[in-house]
Scaffold this motif. Sequence first.
Motif, PDB file in Angstrom:
ATOM      1  N   GLU A  32      57.096  45.436  50.953  1.00 36.50           N
ATOM      2  CA  GLU A  32      56.162  46.559  50.971  1.00 36.50           C
ATOM      3  C   GLU A  32      55.268  46.590  49.736  1.00 36.50           C
ATOM      4  OE1 GLU A  32      58.670  49.960  51.393  1.00 36.50           O
ATOM      5  OE2 GLU A  32      58.717  49.829  53.593  1.00 36.50           O
ATOM      6  N   LYS A  33      55.788  46.081  48.620  1.00 39.30           N
ATOM      7  CA  LYS A  33      55.023  46.136  47.369  1.00 39.30           C
ATOM      8  C   LYS A  33      54.811  44.765  46.727  1.00 39.30           C
ATOM      9  CE  LYS A  33      56.400  50.844  46.051  1.00 39.30           C
ATOM     10  NZ  LYS A  33      56.966  51.689  44.954  1.00 39.30           N
ATOM     11  N   SER A  34      54.957  43.698  47.471  1.00 42.75           N
ATOM     12  CA  SER A  34      54.714  42.366  46.911  1.00 42.75           C
ATOM     13  C   SER A  34      54.022  41.483  47.940  1.00 42.75           C
ATOM     14  CB  SER A  34      56.020  41.715  46.443  1.00 42.75           C
ATOM     15  OG  SER A  34      56.845  41.387  47.542  1.00 42.75           O
ATOM     16  N   CYS A  35      53.260  40.523  47.445  1.00 43.26           N
ATOM     17  CA  CYS A  35      52.524  39.644  48.339  1.00 43.26           C
ATOM     18  C   CYS A  35      52.138  38.366  47.607  1.00 43.26           C
ATOM     19  CB  CYS A  35      51.251  40.333  48.848  1.00 43.26           C
ATOM     20  SG  CYS A  35      50.024  40.653  47.549  1.00 43.26           S
ATOM     21  N   GLU A  36      51.601  37.424  48.374  1.00 38.24           N
ATOM     22  CA  GLU A  36      50.937  36.251  47.816  1.00 38.24           C
ATOM     23  C   GLU A  36      49.454  36.403  48.111  1.00 38.24           C
ATOM     24  OE1 GLU A  36      52.615  32.581  49.161  1.00 38.24           O
ATOM     25  OE2 GLU A  36      54.550  32.936  48.178  1.00 38.24           O
ATOM     26  N   LEU A  37      48.646  36.224  47.094  1.00 37.27           N
ATOM     27  CA  LEU A  37      47.197  36.359  47.236  1.00 37.27           C
ATOM     28  C   LEU A  37      46.531  35.044  46.870  1.00 37.27           C
ATOM     29  CD1 LEU A  37      44.603  38.091  47.625  1.00 37.27           C
ATOM     30  CD2 LEU A  37      44.713  38.557  45.162  1.00 37.27           C
ATOM     31  N   THR A  38      45.674  34.556  47.748  1.00 37.80           N
ATOM     32  CA  THR A  38      44.920  33.324  47.485  1.00 37.80           C
ATOM     33  C   THR A  38      43.451  33.670  47.303  1.00 37.80           C
ATOM     34  OG1 THR A  38      46.461  31.988  48.795  1.00 37.80           O
ATOM     35  CG2 THR A  38      44.294  31.052  48.360  1.00 37.80           C
ATOM     36  N   ILE A  39      42.907  33.259  46.151  1.00 36.18           N
ATOM     37  CA  ILE A  39      41.490  33.497  45.843  1.00 36.18           C
ATOM     38  C   ILE A  39      40.808  32.166  45.550  1.00 36.18           C
ATOM     39  CG2 ILE A  39      41.925  35.823  44.968  1.00 36.18           C
ATOM     40  CD1 ILE A  39      41.719  34.691  42.125  1.00 36.18           C
ATOM     41  N   TYR A  40      39.486  32.197  45.491  1.00 36.13           N
ATOM     42  CA  TYR A  40      38.720  30.968  45.300  1.00 36.13           C
ATOM     43  C   TYR A  40      37.816  31.027  44.077  1.00 36.13           C
ATOM     44  CZ  TYR A  40      40.345  29.600  49.895  1.00 36.13           C
ATOM     45  OH  TYR A  40      41.149  29.247  50.963  1.00 36.13           O
ATOM     46  N   GLU A  41      38.089  32.003  43.219  1.00 34.98           N
ATOM     47  CA  GLU A  41      37.333  32.115  41.976  1.00 34.98           C
ATOM     48  C   GLU A  41      38.309  32.381  40.839  1.00 34.98           C
ATOM     49  OE1 GLU A  41      34.137  34.849  44.281  1.00 34.98           O
ATOM     50  OE2 GLU A  41      36.312  34.956  44.364  1.00 34.98           O
ATOM     51  N   GLY A  42      37.765  32.609  39.658  1.00 32.72           N
ATOM     52  CA  GLY A  42      38.613  32.930  38.527  1.00 32.72           C
ATOM     53  C   GLY A  42      37.915  33.893  37.589  1.00 32.72           C
ATOM     54  N   LYS A  43      37.390  34.982  38.159  1.00 31.83           N
ATOM     55  CA  LYS A  43      36.702  35.971  37.342  1.00 31.83           C
ATOM     56  C   LYS A  43      37.701  36.698  36.439  1.00 31.83           C
ATOM     57  CE  LYS A  43      32.856  35.047  39.430  1.00 31.83           C
ATOM     58  NZ  LYS A  43      31.811  34.256  38.732  1.00 31.83           N
ATOM     59  N   PHE A  44      37.172  37.308  35.387  1.00 33.10           N
ATOM     60  CA  PHE A  44      37.987  38.007  34.396  1.00 33.10           C
ATOM     61  C   PHE A  44      38.834  39.088  35.066  1.00 33.10           C
ATOM     62  CE2 PHE A  44      38.302  41.331  31.020  1.00 33.10           C
ATOM     63  CZ  PHE A  44      39.077  40.602  30.128  1.00 33.10           C
ATOM     64  N   HIS A  45      40.166  38.981  34.900  1.00 35.50           N
ATOM     65  CA  HIS A  45      41.098  39.963  35.482  1.00 35.50           C
ATOM     66  C   HIS A  45      40.874  40.154  36.986  1.00 35.50           C
ATOM     67  CE1 HIS A  45      42.590  40.807  31.569  1.00 35.50           C
ATOM     68  NE2 HIS A  45      41.676  41.680  31.196  1.00 35.50           N
ATOM     69  N   GLN A  46      40.468  39.105  37.683  1.00 34.95           N
ATOM     70  CA  GLN A  46      40.017  39.270  39.067  1.00 34.95           C
ATOM     71  C   GLN A  46      41.058  39.900  39.994  1.00 34.95           C
ATOM     72  OE1 GLN A  46      38.033  35.937  40.871  1.00 34.95           O
ATOM     73  NE2 GLN A  46      38.401  36.674  42.944  1.00 34.95           N
ATOM     74  N   VAL A  47      42.273  39.365  39.974  1.00 35.89           N
ATOM     75  CA  VAL A  47      43.297  39.876  40.891  1.00 35.89           C
ATOM     76  C   VAL A  47      43.568  41.352  40.625  1.00 35.89           C
ATOM     77  CG1 VAL A  47      45.701  39.687  41.625  1.00 35.89           C
ATOM     78  CG2 VAL A  47      44.365  37.607  41.202  1.00 35.89           C
ATOM     79  N   LYS A  48      43.714  41.709  39.368  1.00 37.46           N
ATOM     80  CA  LYS A  48      43.985  43.103  39.017  1.00 37.46           C
ATOM     81  C   LYS A  48      42.834  44.014  39.446  1.00 37.46           C
ATOM     82  CE  LYS A  48      46.596  41.575  34.965  1.00 37.46           C
ATOM     83  NZ  LYS A  48      46.586  41.472  33.490  1.00 37.46           N
ATOM     84  N   ARG A  49      41.616  43.556  39.232  1.00 38.70           N
ATOM     85  CA  ARG A  49      40.443  44.360  39.568  1.00 38.70           C
ATOM     86  C   ARG A  49      40.285  44.511  41.076  1.00 38.70           C
ATOM     87  NH1 ARG A  49      36.020  41.126  36.512  1.00 38.70           N
ATOM     88  NH2 ARG A  49      34.583  42.736  37.243  1.00 38.70           N
ATOM     89  N   MET A  50      40.649  43.479  41.829  1.00 38.30           N
ATOM     90  CA  MET A  50      40.556  43.564  43.284  1.00 38.30           C
ATOM     91  C   MET A  50      41.507  44.633  43.820  1.00 38.30           C
ATOM     92  SD  MET A  50      40.187  39.508  44.259  1.00 38.30           S
ATOM     93  CE  MET A  50      40.082  39.736  46.043  1.00 38.30           C
TER      94      MET A  50
END
Length: 239
Positions: free
Chosen positions: A174-192
């Motif tokens: 419920e509170k965990s996942c795997e996330l796949t992205i194609y960039e590397g912006k500053f703090h990107q995952v957290k900001r998304m």
Amino acid sequence: MRLRLDKLISNMGVGSRNEIKKDAKKGLITVNDEVEKNTARIVDSEKDVIKYNGEIIEYREFIYIIMNKPSGVISATEDSQHETVIDLIDDYYKFFKPAPIGRLDKDTEGLLILSNDGQFNHELTSPKKNIPKTYYVELEEEIEENYFKVFEKGIKLLPEDIITKPAKIVDLTEKSCELTIYEGKFHQVKRMFEKVGNSVTYLKRIKMGDFELPKELELGEYRELTEEEIRILKAEDNI
């Protein structure tokens, strides 16, 4: 590779060129088991056997390291205030002046590659390559159904004023996942995740392209990449 004898030896951190020149005059350097006093001689690093004071000098131009980066360490070559990933490696590897490929935030763990191969570094981080990066993410709040479509559509990030490339979420709990992205912006995952009203509590990069973080590599540990692993990464970015 063909290069000067003194350059080959000094590049391996054995000594300065002046020291090598003096030792050559003492007969301490051999090429193919013959004493060589001319340190300006051109040798072939792949064919000639170079010995310095009786020890074989195996020339290496590039090194490739895989690290399971711990939290609290920054992805930089040097910093006056914080411990860097370079501080974690042996002096032997520091001599080659490797740099982290891409960056992981200070509090982010996981897969980090270091190398002094500039072309390799560039290709792995080039936006044109679209190399996917997968993270294991733990969140403060539960994953909502709308996340999947929102992340796949792309999220606007400021101040860059960009729309992220389509990202893929695979929920694990419920509170965990795997996330796949194609960039590397500053703090990107957290900001998304902040954009959808959630907060990241733990973040670890586990995969780049088809290359996964080795399971046996404990947090804070590192080792050289195998030739097969290097081939996988180079195939990934078509170097």
